[in-house]
Scaffold this motif. Structure first.
Motif, mmCIF file in Angstrom:
data_model
loop_
_atom_site.group_PDB
_atom_site.id
_atom_site.type_symbol
_atom_site.label_atom_id
_atom_site.label_comp_id
_atom_site.label_asym_id
_atom_site.label_seq_id
_atom_site.Cartn_x
_atom_site.Cartn_y
_atom_site.Cartn_z
ATOM 1 N N THR A 177 0.842 -1.198 0.000
ATOM 2 C CA THR A 177 0.000 0.000 0.000
ATOM 3 C C THR A 177 0.877 1.248 0.000
ATOM 4 O OG1 THR A 177 -1.783 -1.132 1.163
ATOM 5 C CG2 THR A 177 -1.744 1.274 1.286
ATOM 6 N N VAL A 178 0.510 2.216 -0.824
ATOM 7 C CA VAL A 178 1.312 3.437 -0.925
ATOM 8 C C VAL A 178 0.432 4.658 -0.675
ATOM 9 C CG1 VAL A 178 2.956 2.409 -2.537
ATOM 10 C CG2 VAL A 178 0.958 3.611 -3.435
ATOM 11 N N SER A 179 1.098 5.756 -0.441
ATOM 12 C CA SER A 179 0.425 7.049 -0.306
ATOM 13 C C SER A 179 1.221 8.080 -1.099
ATOM 14 C CB SER A 179 0.313 7.459 1.161
ATOM 15 O OG SER A 179 1.610 7.543 1.749
ATOM 16 N N ILE A 207 -5.034 6.880 -5.782
ATOM 17 C CA ILE A 207 -4.392 5.703 -5.177
ATOM 18 C C ILE A 207 -5.444 4.835 -4.508
ATOM 19 C CG2 ILE A 207 -2.766 4.907 -3.423
ATOM 20 C CD1 ILE A 207 -1.130 7.399 -3.891
ATOM 21 N N ASN A 208 -5.363 3.543 -4.791
ATOM 22 C CA ASN A 208 -6.232 2.569 -4.132
ATOM 23 C C ASN A 208 -5.353 1.406 -3.679
ATOM 24 O OD1 ASN A 208 -8.298 0.942 -3.229
ATOM 25 N ND2 ASN A 208 -9.088 0.450 -5.259
ATOM 26 N N GLY A 209 -4.910 1.444 -2.426
ATOM 27 C CA GLY A 209 -3.997 0.433 -1.926
ATOM 28 C C GLY A 209 -2.638 0.578 -2.596
ATOM 29 N N VAL A 212 -2.054 2.661 -8.479
ATOM 30 C CA VAL A 212 -2.030 4.095 -8.761
ATOM 31 C C VAL A 212 -2.545 4.335 -10.178
ATOM 32 C CG1 VAL A 212 -0.596 6.144 -9.013
ATOM 33 C CG2 VAL A 212 -0.082 4.475 -7.218
ATOM 34 N N ALA A 213 -3.540 5.194 -10.312
ATOM 35 C CA ALA A 213 -4.055 5.606 -11.624
ATOM 36 C C ALA A 213 -3.694 7.076 -11.824
ATOM 37 C CB ALA A 213 -5.561 5.406 -11.705
ATOM 38 N N ILE A 214 -3.043 7.369 -12.936
ATOM 39 C CA ILE A 214 -2.687 8.743 -13.290
ATOM 40 C C ILE A 214 -3.590 9.147 -14.452
ATOM 41 C CG2 ILE A 214 -0.832 10.277 -14.047
ATOM 42 C CD1 ILE A 214 1.119 8.043 -12.983
#
Length: 510
Positions: A177-179, A207-209, A212-214
């Motif tokens: 999981t990232v932030s 971010i979802n867990g 990552v969607a850009i």
């Protein structure tokens, strides 16, 4: 007696040899389907360009056909100068029960090091001895191992070096999981100019867990080379490990899809997901204001279809090919099944339906709980079209209950095909249900496109084409009756041309 046995044995041997020769000749005479294609790799694991690969990872090749070992080496070279040369005939290389899959077991890699892999020609062959020709010219198989301080990256879409990238978004998947940290994501065009300089704090980075969607602020061009750099520390995990990013020396590089050359701009089969099959990669997505997911179910008549539950809707991306101009012919074809409810809930739109004078197109029901295909002024189901010129409020209202004869009911819990044709050449709106056109002859406000001014989309708000909601994403949701709308949709197509009556009939009979 001995002589006779000897002669008998010779006779039998002669017959056997003749039979084998016949079989060989027959095979040569009739076998015209010999495979001469070389086996090719269809996937690499780890994916080329990926970071954060475990130091004890195996390398896996998946071919397009069954293979067997040949001769040659797999060479793995590290940026530090380290090198492993693995003979394909050794026990470090195995072919699995699925004979398309080759597994390579190297020695443990160094941490935080970039590696490249070369594959000799002929290391494997298919079952007819056609050789693998090695990596295609201009391609490479590279990866970077995880370091003590690096945040492992599992995959990226598009792949580094990919040639079918979307115009609208980029995706990264991390092992944990990232932030958001600090820094920017930059996209450079083929001329080196900066196309996008996006702070990671932007709402367009989602971010979802570990996913990552850009979401890009503007679509990229078709068939164009791009490079992406990501600042170190843009993403971090719970332990403070930072993603190393991509710098200008080793950017994330790819080419966008070439797009479709057909008249079909969007084709959503709606079998298992919202993916566009036209070749343009105009995939739909769940609407930002949706309160429920759309589902995919098996229908006894249409097969797999999408089910829009109360509160669910989807949107197409924003792109010039999805912004009908005042001169561009355009057609929309879709299948729907729903039970009628009151009010005027939207089934498909790129307009703010709070006012019919707002620019764009709306397909909605109106009095759907009671309309049964008999004449009824202002009722039935509606196709509304309005131009974007703010100085005029002219609009077109095609209404099922006012055509002659009246159009059949749409919301009767049966499958119907609806076709809307924006024919700017003839300046006419044509509406079909189940392959048959219905019109209110002599009423320009029902079909005359020459009465409209400006493009048929909202140039100020740029609402996307939306499935099962108004263009704003909250029209159905804003009313207790409308927000209960449920139903099914299948086979949505958008064309950059005006479909003919024969083409509409063919779609219905397909």
């Amino acid at each position: 007696m001995k002589t006779n046995n000897y002669r008998d044995r010779r006779a039998r041997l002669t017959l056997i040899v003749a039979a084998l020769a016949c079989l060989s000749a027959c095979k040569e005479d009739f076998d015209h389907t010999i495979d001469t294609a070389n086996p090719t790799v269809i996937s690499y694991n780890p994916v080329s360009g990926v970071e954060g690969v475990a130091i004890d990872s195996r390398l896996i090749l998946t071919f397009d056909e069954f293979v067997k070992k040949g001769k040659g080496n797999i060479t793995i070279t590290g940026e530090s100068g380290s090198m492993q040369v693995i003979d394909v005939t050794s026990d470090n290389v195995t072919i699995g029960e699925d004979e398309r899959i080759v597994t390579i077991v190297p020695s443990e890699f160094n941490a935080d090091e970039a590696y490249s892999v070369t594959l000799d020609r002929g290391i494997v062959m298919d079952l007819l001895n056609n050789e693998f020709m090695g990596l295609p010219e201009g391609t490479s198989w590279t990866f970077t191992t995880a370091g003590e301080s690096g945040l492992p990256l599992l995959s990226m879409v598009p792949e580094n070096g990919g040639t079918e990238a979307s115009l609208f978004d980029l995706h990264l998947a991390f092992a944990s999981t990232v932030s958001k940290g600090d820094g920017n994501i930059r996209i450079f065009g083929p001329d080196g100019n900066t196309i996008t300089d996006l702070p990671v704090a932007s709402q367009q980075v989602v971010i979802n867990g570990g996913e990552v969607a850009i979401n890009l602020p503007a679509p990229l061009a078709f068939a164009t080379d791009y490079r992406v750099t990501i600042d170190e520390g843009v993403f971090v995990d719970i332990n403070g490990k930072a993603f190393k990013g991509f710098d200008e020396a080793s950017p994330w590089a790819f080419t966008t899809t070439a797009g479709s050359t057909d008249d079909v701009v969007v084709y959503l089969p709606l079998d298992d997901d919202l993916t566009d099959a036209s070749g343009n990669k105009f995939d739909a997505k769940l609407g930002a204001k949706a309160t429920a997911e759309a589902g995919f179910v098996q229908d006894p008549i249409r097969g797999k279809v999408v089910e829009f539950r109360a509160g669910s809707y989807a949107v197409l991306p924003r792109h010039d090919l999805l912004r009908p101009s005042a001169t561009q012919n355009f057609s929309i074809n879709l299948w729907v099944k729903l039970q009628g409810i009151g009010s005027d809930p939207v089934l498909f739109s790129n307009s703010d339906w709070d006012s019919g004078g707002n620019p764009g197109l709306v397909l909605c029901t109106d009095g759907g709980a009671t309309y049964n295909g008999t004449p009824e002024t202002g009722r039935g189901w509606i196709v509304k079209v309005a131009g974007s010129d703010a100085t005029t409020s002219t609009r077109i209202d095609w209404r099922a209950g006012q055509t002659n004869p009246p159009a059949p009911a749409l919301s009767d819990n049966e499958w119907h095909m609806v076709t809307m044709v924006i024919n700017q050449t003839e300046k006419r709106l044509q509406v079909y249900i189940d392959g048959i056109a219905y019109a209110q002859e002599g009423n320009p406000s029902s079909d005359d496109l020459s009465t409209l001014v400006g493009p048929l989309w909202d140039e100020v708000n740029d609402y996307p084409f939306t499935l099962w909601e108004g263009g704003t994403g909250d029209y159905n949701a804003g009313d207790d009756t409308r927000k209960a709308l449920t139903g099914f949709m299948d086979e949505l197509r958008l064309y950059k041309k005006a479909l003919t009556a024969a083409e509409v009939a063919a779609l219905y009979n397909d």
